[in-house]
Enzyme design. Structure first.
Site, PDB file in Angstrom:
ATOM      1  N   CYS A 161      31.862  25.262  26.261  1.00  0.00           N
ATOM      2  CA  CYS A 161      32.628  26.150  27.145  1.00  0.00           C
ATOM      3  C   CYS A 161      34.122  26.000  26.889  1.00  0.00           C
ATOM      4  CB  CYS A 161      32.310  25.801  28.599  1.00  0.00           C
ATOM      5  SG  CYS A 161      33.439  26.573  29.754  1.00  0.00           S
ATOM      6  N   HIS A 202      31.482  23.046  35.602  1.00  0.00           N
ATOM      7  CA  HIS A 202      30.984  24.268  34.960  1.00  0.00           C
ATOM      8  C   HIS A 202      29.854  24.937  35.745  1.00  0.00           C
ATOM      9  CE1 HIS A 202      30.303  26.748  31.317  1.00  0.00           C
ATOM     10  NE2 HIS A 202      29.015  26.658  31.617  1.00  0.00           N
ATOM     11  N   GLN A 214      41.488  35.466  37.019  1.00  0.00           N
ATOM     12  CA  GLN A 214      42.626  35.812  36.180  1.00  0.00           C
ATOM     13  C   GLN A 214      43.806  36.272  37.025  1.00  0.00           C
ATOM     14  OE1 GLN A 214      42.034  38.033  32.562  1.00  0.00           O
ATOM     15  NE2 GLN A 214      39.821  38.043  32.855  1.00  0.00           N
TER      16      GLN A 214
HETATM   17  P1  H2U Z   1      36.709  36.996  32.099  1.00  0.00           P
HETATM   18  O1  H2U Z   1      37.265  36.412  33.379  1.00  0.00           O
HETATM   19  O2  H2U Z   1      36.563  38.484  32.190  1.00  0.00           O
HETATM   20  O3  H2U Z   1      35.491  36.303  31.623  1.00  0.00           O
HETATM   21  O4  H2U Z   1      37.807  36.699  30.978  1.00  0.00           O
HETATM   22  C1  H2U Z   1      38.181  35.392  30.596  1.00  0.00           C
HETATM   23  C2  H2U Z   1      39.569  35.440  30.030  1.00  0.00           C
HETATM   24  O5  H2U Z   1      39.847  34.205  29.375  1.00  0.00           O
HETATM   25  C3  H2U Z   1      39.770  36.539  29.003  1.00  0.00           C
HETATM   26  O6  H2U Z   1      40.841  37.354  29.443  1.00  0.00           O
HETATM   27  C4  H2U Z   1      40.591  34.444  28.225  1.00  0.00           C
HETATM   28  C5  H2U Z   1      40.119  35.792  27.732  1.00  0.00           C
HETATM   29  O7  H2U Z   1      41.146  36.455  27.019  1.00  0.00           O
HETATM   30  N1  H2U Z   1      40.372  33.372  27.273  1.00  0.00           N
HETATM   31  C6  H2U Z   1      41.425  32.579  26.851  1.00  0.00           C
HETATM   32  O8  H2U Z   1      42.558  32.814  27.252  1.00  0.00           O
HETATM   33  N2  H2U Z   1      41.203  31.526  25.984  1.00  0.00           N
HETATM   34  C7  H2U Z   1      39.988  31.234  25.467  1.00  0.00           C
HETATM   35  O9  H2U Z   1      39.850  30.280  24.739  1.00  0.00           O
HETATM   36  C8  H2U Z   1      38.829  32.096  25.784  1.00  0.00           C
HETATM   37  C9  H2U Z   1      39.035  33.177  26.809  1.00  0.00           C
HETATM   38 ZN    ZN Z   2      32.807  25.151  31.505  1.00  0.00          ZN
END
Ligand code: H2U
Ligand code: ZN
Length: 341
Positions: free
Chosen positions: A52, A114, A169
């Site tokens: 993750c 998680h 977010q």
């Molecule tokens: P969701 O909440 O829709 O799953 O999106 C997760 C966000 O996390 C997504 O905008 C960001 C993605 O760009 N992300 C990171 O900033 N770094 C990562 O390593 C993976 C996901």
């Molecule tokens: Zn996790």
């Protein structure tokens, strides 16, 4: 007017926050349903998933390492849709209009665990999320280029959430986005006319009518708004006038966390599934000037209609003409209220 009954007859309801109408067709809720109703097996997740990108100590897609955080963790989105230093400019060509947009996107992990969702977290742990939201609203909003801070969560793959690790977010924009701008306009107009914040008056009336109240504690209310579009849409509102998260006392932060926990647990109980939704906080823009017309609030838009797998589609008529729902908000409020454990 005679015999007109909101629980029986087709009607339109006004969304006082956006100025839009929703079509309600309560008689259709009685039509036969031939689709399947299935339970989906509860998903069990480990407390730590080495793959993750949000778990403590793990590497994100961009290569950065997460610290071994113990409560909440906030970082700049590695793939932000908005950038602070993007080129400024505009296109002014008759029917072709464009404006540059700057901003910042952040990701907020609610917990290092998680396996959790908000409904499995303690009130104190959720209050840490509320505090982190507040800090983000304040720091991002203090930047000269930022007019609005949108906090939101997509929960569940059905809502396009890419990772089950509990997170939300934050997108901060140079300009106030479309929906907060509608809400700003409607709240401003009401305040200008009546001298009171619209949603404060609205909640007072809902507390008298009672039919759409889902849950109350000392400082917060959970209701199904009169104009709800999604089958089990809800709203969390402070019971006092609060333009933004910044005005909440620590007691109110805890009460907000309690409302969030109670609602998410009731949702999970409704169809016996980790309930998917998109939620988001609307609050005063971070522009200079008087924002007293604002009352902060949080929307929950869950897609499920009938069971863990039967979702409401916003298609056809909704896409082309008008949002529409079958059973009334009052029925939904009762269902969610009955599901509070
Ligand atoms: P969701 O909440 O829709 O799953 O999106 C997760 C966000 O996390 C997504 O905008 C960001 C993605 O760009 N992300 C990171 O900033 N770094 C990562 O390593 C993976 C996901
Ligand atoms: Zn996790």
């Amino acid at each position: 007017m005679q015999g007109f009954d909101l629980s029986d007859h087709s009607h339109r309801r006004l969304n006082i926050l956006t100025g839009e109408w929703v079509l309600v067709s309560p008689h259709r809720a009685k039509r036969p349903w031939q689709g399947q109703i299935e339970d989906i097996p509860a998903e069990t997740r480990p407390q730590y998933d080495p793959k993750c990108y949000l778990c403590p100590g793990n590497k994100r897609i961009g290569g950065e390492l997460n610290p071994s955080y113990e409560q909440v963790y906030v970082f700049d989105n590695d793939f932000g849709a908005l950038l602070m230093d993007s080129v400024e400019g505009e296109l002014n060509d008759g029917l072709f209009q464009a404006r540059s947009e700057r901003g910042k996107c952040r990701v907020l992990c609610f917990s290092p665990d998680h396996s959790l969702t908000l409904s499995g977290m303690s009130i104190e742990a959720i209050a840490e999320v509320v505090k982190a939201w507040t800090a983000e609203y304040e720091t991002l909003g203090a930047q000269e280029q930022i007019s609005y801070v949108q906090i939101f969560e997509n929960k569940g793959s059905i809502m396009g959430c890419s990772n089950p690790h509990p997170h939300g977010q934050i997108w901060a924009n140079q300009h106030v986005p479309v929906i907060p701008a509608q809400e700003d306009r409607e709240q401003y107009a009401y305040y200008a006319k009546n001298g009171r914040p619209m949603l404060v008056d609205y909640l007072d009336s809902e507390l008298e009518k009672k039919a759409r109240i889902v849950y109350l504690n000392e400082h917060f209310a959970v209701i199904v708004p009169f104009w709800a579009v999604w089958p089990y849409e809800t709203m969390i509102l402070p019971r006092q006038h609060r333009t933004s998260l910044s005005e909440l006392s620590s007691q109110e932060q805890l009460a907000y966390a309690d409302a969030l926990r109670t609602l998410s647990r009731a949702y999970d109980g409704l169809f016996n599934v980790s309930f998917p939704y998109s939620s988001g906080i609307h609050q005063a823009p971070t522009l200079a000037g008087d924002q007293q017309h604002w009352q902060m609030h949080m929307h929950f838009y869950p897609p499920l209609l009938r069971s863990a797998t039967v979702k409401k589609f916003m298609v056809g008529y909704e896409m082309m003409a008008n949002s529409q729902r079958d059973f009334g908000a009052e029925y939904a409020a009762k269902r969610i209220r009955d599901s509070i454990s």
